[in-house]
Scaffold this motif. Structure first.
Motif, mmCIF file in Angstrom:
data_model
loop_
_atom_site.group_PDB
_atom_site.id
_atom_site.type_symbol
_atom_site.label_atom_id
_atom_site.label_comp_id
_atom_site.label_asym_id
_atom_site.label_seq_id
_atom_site.Cartn_x
_atom_site.Cartn_y
_atom_site.Cartn_z
ATOM 1 N N GLY A 168 7.591 7.267 -13.776
ATOM 2 C CA GLY A 168 7.309 6.213 -14.737
ATOM 3 C C GLY A 168 5.874 5.716 -14.688
ATOM 4 N N LEU A 169 5.075 6.258 -13.763
ATOM 5 C CA LEU A 169 3.688 5.828 -13.635
ATOM 6 C C LEU A 169 2.778 6.536 -14.631
ATOM 7 C CD1 LEU A 169 3.248 5.951 -9.731
ATOM 8 C CD2 LEU A 169 3.361 3.876 -11.129
ATOM 9 N N SER A 170 1.721 5.869 -15.005
ATOM 10 C CA SER A 170 0.628 6.491 -15.759
ATOM 11 C C SER A 170 -0.660 5.866 -15.255
ATOM 12 C CB SER A 170 0.791 6.276 -17.264
ATOM 13 O OG SER A 170 0.817 4.897 -17.573
ATOM 14 N N GLY A 171 -1.767 6.612 -15.360
ATOM 15 C CA GLY A 171 -3.015 6.077 -14.845
ATOM 16 C C GLY A 171 -4.089 7.126 -14.713
ATOM 17 N N LYS A 172 -4.872 7.034 -13.624
ATOM 18 C CA LYS A 172 -6.008 7.935 -13.420
ATOM 19 C C LYS A 172 -6.005 8.498 -12.005
ATOM 20 C CE LYS A 172 -8.840 5.185 -16.599
ATOM 21 N NZ LYS A 172 -8.657 6.119 -17.727
ATOM 22 N N SER A 184 -8.683 9.589 -5.249
ATOM 23 C CA SER A 184 -7.903 8.374 -5.493
ATOM 24 C C SER A 184 -6.871 8.613 -6.581
ATOM 25 C CB SER A 184 -8.824 7.212 -5.908
ATOM 26 O OG SER A 184 -9.439 7.466 -7.156
ATOM 27 N N MET A 185 -5.849 7.756 -6.572
ATOM 28 C CA MET A 185 -4.822 7.753 -7.601
ATOM 29 C C MET A 185 -4.454 6.312 -7.886
ATOM 30 S SD MET A 185 -1.035 9.529 -7.571
ATOM 31 C CE MET A 185 0.104 9.311 -8.950
ATOM 32 N N ASP A 186 -4.587 5.905 -9.140
ATOM 33 C CA ASP A 186 -4.232 4.551 -9.565
ATOM 34 C C ASP A 186 -3.203 4.655 -10.673
ATOM 35 O OD1 ASP A 186 -6.259 2.303 -8.446
ATOM 36 O OD2 ASP A 186 -7.293 4.225 -8.616
ATOM 37 N N GLY A 206 4.731 -3.126 -15.097
ATOM 38 C CA GLY A 206 3.582 -3.795 -14.502
ATOM 39 C C GLY A 206 3.380 -3.481 -13.039
ATOM 40 N N GLY A 207 4.354 -2.820 -12.397
ATOM 41 C CA GLY A 207 4.192 -2.429 -11.008
ATOM 42 C C GLY A 207 3.038 -1.456 -10.852
ATOM 43 N N THR A 208 2.361 -1.509 -9.710
ATOM 44 C CA THR A 208 1.186 -0.667 -9.499
ATOM 45 C C THR A 208 1.270 0.096 -8.189
ATOM 46 O OG1 THR A 208 -0.025 -2.501 -8.467
ATOM 47 C CG2 THR A 208 -0.311 -2.168 -10.847
ATOM 48 N N PHE A 209 0.560 1.222 -8.158
ATOM 49 C CA PHE A 209 0.467 2.054 -6.960
ATOM 50 C C PHE A 209 -0.955 2.576 -6.878
ATOM 51 C CE2 PHE A 209 0.363 6.321 -5.120
ATOM 52 C CZ PHE A 209 0.946 6.100 -3.877
#
Length: 298
Positions: A168-172, A184-186, A206-209
């Motif tokens: 369910g994550l999305s990012g860079k 890195s992974m955000d 809104g959860g982050t990793f």
């Protein structure tokens, strides 16, 4: 969740031809990530041991430690809690705790088992990355560092709660494309994740990793930051709140055959040096205060 990590050699990377539709000399984003994860997973099989400072902050604790990796598992000595050095009685209790731990093969076996479990869990998460996401380059594809956008892969079939949360994550993701290593992974959970249509539980949006890696030698990389912030509810009643941030720095290699007795000595030396540094800082601050008061009285 932070592994030993080892060789940074790009020579370990799985070989592959140029994907169809990709310009010569430029890999597809997905092929690059597959090679990066291949390196991360295979390098983790090569042991290297390090000493470092670690700071763990959760909603329940704030702890500064000196930690050493050994063949029997990681061991540490607590230096401060909640931003303050240990008191005399706390430091004495910490010395007793560490001595009892190192003198007990049963306790050290539990430490090593927990460490191996964390390593296996992290390995599974890393292996999911090329499968769970779709990747696209962000900006220029030249230079050592490149940025990849990632989003959920609609074809990925999750088989566990962790799979569902990760997918369910999305990012860079930032990678060194020359060495083919993750920097890195955000990620952020963009939408609410339901388990059993929400009946079995959910994870709030809104959860982050975040994870960051640093090259500590010509051949070795280490994780120097892991930050997790997730909220939800599982099986109707159990509230899930994972808020944790761990930073690590001052990495120094230790001998591959370091003993627990030697590790204890190194940790004690680090604790004494930390206490001396804190005392010097207090003395400097006190001297500065005295000098300021003296100038005011003139």
């Amino acid at each position: 969740v932070l592994g030993c990590g080892a060789s940074g050699n790009a020579a370990l990377t799985a070989q592959a031809g140029t994907p169809t539709g990709t310009k010569p000399g430029v890999e597809s984003a997905h092929r690059l990530m597959k090679d990066v994860i291949y390196n991360e997973l295979h390098d983790r099989e090569k042991d290297s041991f390090w000493e470092y400072r670690t700071h763990v902050v959760t909603d329940k604790k704030d702890v500064l430690r000196e930690q050493i990796e050994t063949p029997e598992g990681p061991v540490y000595e607590t230096l401060a809690r909640n931003g303050k050095p240990l008191t005399g009685s706390e430091a004495a209790a910490e010395k007793v705790r560490l001595a009892r731990l190192l003198a007990s093969p049963e306790k050290m076996n539990k430490v090593e088992a927990a460490h191996e479990k964390d390593e296996a869990r992290l390995g599974k998460v890393m292996a999911l990355i090329p499968k769970a996401y779709v990747f696209h380059y962000e900006g220029a594809r030249t230079g050592d560092r490149v940025v990849l956008d990632f989003s959920p892969n609609p074809k990925f079939e999750a088989s566990s709660y962790m799979d569902r949360i990760m997918s369910g994550l999305s990012g860079k993701i930032v990678v060194d494309q020359r060495l083919k290593r993750m920097i890195s992974m955000d990620g952020r959970i963009a939408q609410k994740i339901n388990f059993g249509f929400g009946i079995l539980g959910y994870v709030e949006p809104g959860g982050t990793f975040r994870i960051h890696r640093t090259q500590v030698s010509a051949r070795h990389w280490k994780t120097d930051l892991v930050a997790v912030n997730v909220h939800g509810r599982i099986l109707l009643f159990s509230h899930v709140s994972k808020q944790e941030k761990e930073t690590r720095w001052a990495f120094e290699p230790v001998p591959h055959d370091i003993t627990l007795a030697k590790a204890k000595d190194v940790l004690r030396h680090a604790a004494l040096a930390y206490d001396a540094g804190e005392q010097n800082a207090e003395d400097v601050q006190a001297d500065a205060g005295t000098a300021l008061e003296s100038r005011r009285q003139r």
